[in-house]
Design a protein around this motif. Structure first.
Motif, PDB file in Angstrom:
ATOM      1  N   LEU A 272      77.707  48.671  36.041  1.00 12.81           N
ATOM      2  CA  LEU A 272      78.243  49.972  36.454  1.00 12.81           C
ATOM      3  C   LEU A 272      77.840  50.307  37.882  1.00 12.81           C
ATOM      4  CD1 LEU A 272      77.540  51.968  33.175  1.00 12.81           C
ATOM      5  CD2 LEU A 272      79.819  51.571  34.164  1.00 12.81           C
ATOM      6  N   ILE A 279      85.431  50.665  32.560  1.00  8.73           N
ATOM      7  CA  ILE A 279      84.416  50.825  31.515  1.00  8.73           C
ATOM      8  C   ILE A 279      84.718  49.894  30.343  1.00  8.73           C
ATOM      9  CG2 ILE A 279      83.326  52.437  29.918  1.00  8.73           C
ATOM     10  CD1 ILE A 279      82.765  53.010  32.874  1.00  8.73           C
ATOM     11  N   SER A 295      80.661  53.971  24.878  1.00  5.75           N
ATOM     12  CA  SER A 295      80.425  55.181  25.673  1.00  5.75           C
ATOM     13  C   SER A 295      79.569  56.187  24.910  1.00  5.75           C
ATOM     14  CB  SER A 295      81.759  55.819  26.068  1.00  5.75           C
ATOM     15  OG  SER A 295      82.492  54.959  26.922  1.00  5.75           O
ATOM     16  N   SER A 307      80.440  56.725  33.170  1.00  8.03           N
ATOM     17  CA  SER A 307      81.019  57.161  34.448  1.00  8.03           C
ATOM     18  C   SER A 307      80.020  57.993  35.252  1.00  8.03           C
ATOM     19  CB  SER A 307      82.289  57.965  34.204  1.00  8.03           C
ATOM     20  OG  SER A 307      83.283  57.164  33.591  1.00  8.03           O
ATOM     21  N   GLU A 308      79.294  58.859  34.576  1.00  7.18           N
ATOM     22  CA  GLU A 308      78.282  59.666  35.263  1.00  7.18           C
ATOM     23  C   GLU A 308      77.164  58.780  35.814  1.00  7.18           C
ATOM     24  OE1 GLU A 308      78.691  63.842  32.724  1.00  7.18           O
ATOM     25  OE2 GLU A 308      77.391  62.218  32.001  1.00  7.18           O
ATOM     26  N   ARG A 310      77.471  55.690  36.748  1.00  4.09           N
ATOM     27  CA  ARG A 310      78.040  55.011  37.922  1.00  4.09           C
ATOM     28  C   ARG A 310      78.056  55.944  39.123  1.00  4.09           C
ATOM     29  NH1 ARG A 310      83.451  51.980  36.923  1.00  4.09           N
ATOM     30  NH2 ARG A 310      82.151  50.095  37.050  1.00  4.09           N
TER      31      ARG A 310
END
Length: 316
Positions: A272, A279, A295, A307-308, A310
């Motif tokens: 990531l 993802i 996730s 995502s956060e 990353r």
């Protein structure tokens, strides 16, 4: 009792109240000054109240005694470590039962747990330390200290004696920095004791101790991404599944499955941070074919979404 007052030094049967100084000990009546380097065969006990700001780890006492009588059905508010330098005896706890102790050994005492212990024959020579703080939860969770197996036979007594000497010197100075140093030394004692314990089983050296079992842990790491049958994996290395779980817990602080899951999530974090791969692709690369499950698990373990993570750690 003032926070900077030690309990006493016992010299040839005479109890001498004293205060700790940076380079020695001064009698409260001002008539004597003693250097601990000249007192290695003497008894001493030094207690410290934990600093108000301390939270992680604090050493609250250290001492050295020749013990000739048993302590029975006692409990302590703090964790304690007892190092038996000479002699033999026994320890009895609810979790560990009654166990024989022969020097050189150490044993852990857990707060609020009733214990009894004592020497056989002419007594034993012991050092001890008291400690507390939130970090002790990590020590027990990682099985660096085990309530059901509190006795640790030692291969290297000198290593522990040097660490206890340092701990006593640091606690004697009674400054903010020296107390922090004492906490660091206590942490090192816990880790070094666990490392010595990893190579022993009962009273004999473990033939598959830490060094010999590391290749099994390395192979668990290498196969973390794929599907693995732990029973078959254990048989491949000539051990039972129970032995695999026990030795993996000793070396990694977790079960084999939990260890492999941690490796998979660590690999995902690396990908990531270092790539723009979707993802879904990263999840599949580390062995998760359901990206939604990946996730959800990632958020549960890391307190943020992939995502956060990353966004916080992306290396551009």
């Amino acid at each position: 009792m003032p926070a900077d007052l030690d309990i006493s030094i016992i010299l040839d049967g005479y109890q001498l109240p004293c205060m700790c100084l940076e380079h020695g000990i001064a009698a409260m009546d001002g008539t004597a000054e003693l250097d601990f380097s000249l007192m290695l065969d003497r008894h001493f006990a030094l207690y410290r109240s934990p600093p108000a700001a301390a939270g992680g780890l604090s050493v609250t006492g250290v001492g050295r005694h020749r013990v000739t009588q048993a302590i029975t059905r006692r409990s302590l508010p703090d964790f304690a470590l007892v190092l038996v330098e000479e002699g033999r005896g026994w320890l009895e706890t609810r979790a560990g039962g009654k166990q024989a102790i022969e020097a050189p050994s150490l044993f852990w005492l857990f707060p609020g747990r009733t214990h009894s212990y004592g020497p056989d024959g002419s007594g034993w020579l012991e050092r001890w330390a008291l400690f507390e703080g939130a970090l002790t939860r990590d020590f027990t969770r990682q099985r660096l200290m085990i309530d059901a197996a509190p006795v640790v036979p030692l291969r290297d007594l000198g290593e522990m004696q040097r660490l206890f000497d340092r701990l006593h010197a640091e606690l004697s100075q009674d400054s903010v920095l020296s107390r922090s140093e004492a906490a660091a030394t206590m942490h090192q004692i816990v880790v070094r004791a666990a490392r010595q314990a990893a190579g022993w089983s009962g009273r004999e050296p473990d033939r598959q101790g830490a060094a010999d079992f590391q290749h099994v842990i390395d192979e668990l790491r290498n196969r973390a991404v794929g599907q693995i049958d732990l029973d078959a994996f254990a048989a491949e290395f000539g051990v039972s599944p129970a032995t695999l779980r026990r030795k993996a817990a000793r070396l990694t602080g977790m079960s084999p499955k939990a260890f492999q899951l941690r490796i998979r999530l660590d690999l995902a974090k690396q990908m990531l941070a270092a790539s723009d791969s979707p993802i879904e692709s990263i999840a599949a690369a580390v062995g998760f074919h359901d990206a939604f499950y990946f996730s959800r698990l990632f958020r549960d373990r890391e307190n943020c979404s992939p995502s956060e993570f990353r966004g916080r750690h992306r290396r551009k």
